[in-house]
Scaffold this motif. Structure first.
Motif, PDB file in Angstrom:
ATOM      1  N   ASN A 329       0.916  -1.226  -0.002  1.00 38.10           N
ATOM      2  CA  ASN A 329      -0.121  -0.107   0.043  1.00 38.10           C
ATOM      3  C   ASN A 329       0.824   1.212   0.018  1.00 38.10           C
ATOM      4  O   ASN A 329       0.645   2.306  -0.498  1.00 38.10           O
ATOM      5  CB  ASN A 329      -0.860  -0.042   1.183  1.00 38.10           C
ATOM      6  CG  ASN A 329      -1.991  -1.007   0.952  1.00 38.10           C
ATOM      7  OD1 ASN A 329      -2.312  -1.684   0.116  1.00 38.10           O
ATOM      8  ND2 ASN A 329      -2.514  -1.583   2.311  1.00 38.10           N
ATOM      9  N   TYR A 332       1.699   1.832  -3.735  1.00 38.86           N
ATOM     10  CA  TYR A 332       0.525   2.048  -4.823  1.00 38.86           C
ATOM     11  C   TYR A 332      -0.246   3.115  -4.278  1.00 38.86           C
ATOM     12  O   TYR A 332      -0.694   3.773  -5.240  1.00 38.86           O
ATOM     13  CB  TYR A 332      -0.506   0.853  -4.549  1.00 38.86           C
ATOM     14  CG  TYR A 332       0.202  -0.366  -5.447  1.00 38.86           C
ATOM     15  CD1 TYR A 332      -0.459  -0.583  -6.624  1.00 38.86           C
ATOM     16  CD2 TYR A 332       1.107  -1.326  -4.980  1.00 38.86           C
ATOM     17  CE1 TYR A 332       0.002  -1.550  -7.572  1.00 38.86           C
ATOM     18  CE2 TYR A 332       1.207  -2.686  -5.572  1.00 38.86           C
ATOM     19  CZ  TYR A 332       0.811  -2.679  -6.939  1.00 38.86           C
ATOM     20  OH  TYR A 332       1.381  -3.653  -7.720  1.00 38.86           O
ATOM     21  N   LEU A 333      -0.274   3.671  -2.993  1.00 36.09           N
ATOM     22  CA  LEU A 333      -0.849   4.796  -2.699  1.00 36.09           C
ATOM     23  C   LEU A 333      -0.388   6.030  -3.358  1.00 36.09           C
ATOM     24  O   LEU A 333      -0.725   6.878  -3.770  1.00 36.09           O
ATOM     25  CB  LEU A 333      -1.209   4.980  -1.118  1.00 36.09           C
ATOM     26  CG  LEU A 333      -2.225   4.361  -0.447  1.00 36.09           C
ATOM     27  CD1 LEU A 333      -2.135   4.328   1.037  1.00 36.09           C
ATOM     28  CD2 LEU A 333      -3.546   4.624  -0.985  1.00 36.09           C
ATOM     29  N   VAL A 395      -6.746   1.894  -3.689  1.00 34.35           N
ATOM     30  CA  VAL A 395      -5.721   1.555  -4.582  1.00 34.35           C
ATOM     31  C   VAL A 395      -6.636   1.050  -5.867  1.00 34.35           C
ATOM     32  O   VAL A 395      -6.613   1.265  -7.069  1.00 34.35           O
ATOM     33  CB  VAL A 395      -4.550   0.805  -4.546  1.00 34.35           C
ATOM     34  CG1 VAL A 395      -3.769   0.292  -5.352  1.00 34.35           C
ATOM     35  CG2 VAL A 395      -3.775   1.492  -3.250  1.00 34.35           C
TER      36      VAL A 395
END
Length: 483
Positions: A329, A332-333, A395
């Protein structure tokens, strides 16, 4: 700092005995009956906490309430009132609507967070409120459209809300580049940036959270495999082989885990003696007391024992999965919300997980290790799990095209083989092996029983067992069975 659980269990036991006396199950006029029930309750409590006493260090506390242990109701009320009076009467209200909106939201957040000073454990309750606010912020972003969500980030920082430039992360992977006569090792020096100490510090703190060398190494190696598997989705996962296994696993992560294990050994042997600051005579002792204020109140050695039973095995697998998902995360964030890696929001998120992750891991371990006393999952562990899932949903919503890019067939085959091996080992270890052991034990007992019946007596004669001995065998066999 938090009080140890053993004291809480003792208080709970005392309350249960008191409730029995008040409800009439124990006659107050009969001290022998009350004493017997108290002894029975305390014996049961000591049996449940036997394992915890073996893994928790002893704590000596003189009972002084420190600043972070007391509630500060009047002080915070006075500061809050003065701030509101200043804003209302003395400060001129700006005409910028966006600025006023941001300041109003910030004030609401601070009021929610500082409301926790009405209770004890001020520091950790503060981070609990920050966790709730962060989850509410993520849900707000989740319910926005993709364009509105990315443009909303401009309210936090005007530099955000623009697409990230393309960068080449792989490039030349030669350790020694003969074509560059000036500096043949320039590829290595190019990797020596601010992320090297960040990797080391991150894994040092993760080791303090997990407190197990094997789990840390498994998560470290598994994340490198994830980077190999997902480099077709995110360009910053594309790294050189020596950057994956030498720079990351061996140097940064390995050194961080090693230093973390050394710190854990020191914390397990450190004496936990707490005194009031004004009860310490020397200035050196006062300075050490201030520094130790931000160390744990007590220390518990984590013994995960994943192969002991199926419940612990599934729990450890779930912890590893959530750790890897939280790590993914982070990358991807940044990609879907258009945040550069060096932005301060990325650093604040890592600081947030440092403070809440340790508490969450302790709550998960207590829930897994002692389910009779900790019957429910802790608040911080529940919120951290919810935050990890919400980040992943953001995401998926903001960039489903990147998530759904087809994975190469070779990578799918490797992951399928790994998952299949884990399933086969799980079935063998917790089902087939246990059934086989029980069958062998039953067969061994059946073979020992006739031999005990035909055992000669002292005068050389044999007697057939009758009555109760026919059912249970000889006394020696019965004792072995009980043991």
């Amino acid at each position: 700092m938090t009080k140890p659980e053993s004291k809480k269990s003792g208080v709970a036991a005392g309350k249960s005995v008191g409730e029995q006396v008040n409800n009439g199950s124990v006659d107050p006029a009969c001290p022998d009956q009350s004493t017997a029930i108290k002894a029975k309750v305390m014996k049961q409590t000591s049996r449940e906490n036997l394992h915890r006493r073996n893994t928790e260090c002893e704590v000596y506390d003189d009972g002084t309430n420190t600043f972070f242990w007391r509630a500060h109701t009047v002080t915070v009320l006075f500061i809050l009132t003065c701030a509101l009076v200043y804003v209302t009467l003395l400060e001129e209200t700006p005409q910028d609507t966006a600025y006023n909106t941001k300041r109003k939201l910030s004030c609401n957040v601070f009021i929610i967070c500082f409301f926790i000073v009405f209770k004890k454990h001020t520091y950790w309750r503060f981070w609990l409120c920050v966790t709730v606010v962060y989850e509410l912020f993520l849900i707000f972003i989740l319910f926005q459209t993709v364009h509105d969500g990315r443009q909303f980030m401009k309210y936090i920082d005007p530099k955000l809300g623009v697409p990230l430039p393309e960068r080449d992360y792989g490039g030349n992977c030669l350790i020694y580049d003969p074509g560059n006569t000036t500096d043949p090792f320039h590829n290595i020096w190019d990797k020596m940036d601010g992320f090297v100490p960040a990797h080391f510090l991150g894994w040092y703190i993760k080791t303090l959270m997990i407190r197990d060398w094997w789990m840390c190494m498994i998560i470290s190696v598994m994340f490198e495999f994830l980077e190999y598997s997902l480099e077709h989705q995110l360009p910053n996962f594309s790294e050189c082989w020596w950057d994956h296994w030498i720079m990351d696993v061996l140097v940064c992560n390995g050194l961080g885990i090693y230093c973390g294990m050394k710190t854990l050994a020191w914390l397990s042997m450190k004496p936990y003696q707490w005194q009031g600051l004004w009860n310490i005579p020397t200035y050196k002792g006062k300075i050490k007391r201030i520094a130790f204020q931000f160390t744990p109140y007590s220390w518990v050695k984590f013994e995960w024992k994943p192969a002991s039973n199926l419940r612990r095995w599934l729990a450890v697998l779930g912890i590893i999965f959530m750790f890897l998902l939280a790590e993914l995360n982070t990358f991807y964030l940044k990609f879907v919300l258009w945040m550069p890696p060096e932005h301060y929001l990325v650093l604040l998120r890592l600081v947030f997980f440092v403070n809440v992750g340790g508490v969450a891991m302790r709550e998960i371990y207590d829930f897994m290790d002692d389910p009779k006393f900790h019957k429910k999952l802790g608040q911080q562990a529940w919120l951290v799990s919810a935050i990890t899932v919400t980040e992943f949903l953001i995401v998926v919503k903001y960039d489903p095209h990147t998530i759904m890019l087809p994975i190469p067939s070779l990578i799918i085959q490797c992951w399928f083989l790994g998952i299949l091996l884990i399933l086969i080992w799980t079935v063998w270890r917790f089902f087939i092996r246990d059934i086989t052991l029980r069958y062998k034990e039953t067969r061994r007992r059946k073979q020992e029983a006739p031999a005990d019946w035909d055992r000669p007596l002292g005068n050389g004669s044999t007697t057939a067992p009758s009555g109760r001995s026919k059912l249970n065998g000889s006394s020696e066999t019965l004792r072995q069975r009980k043991s």
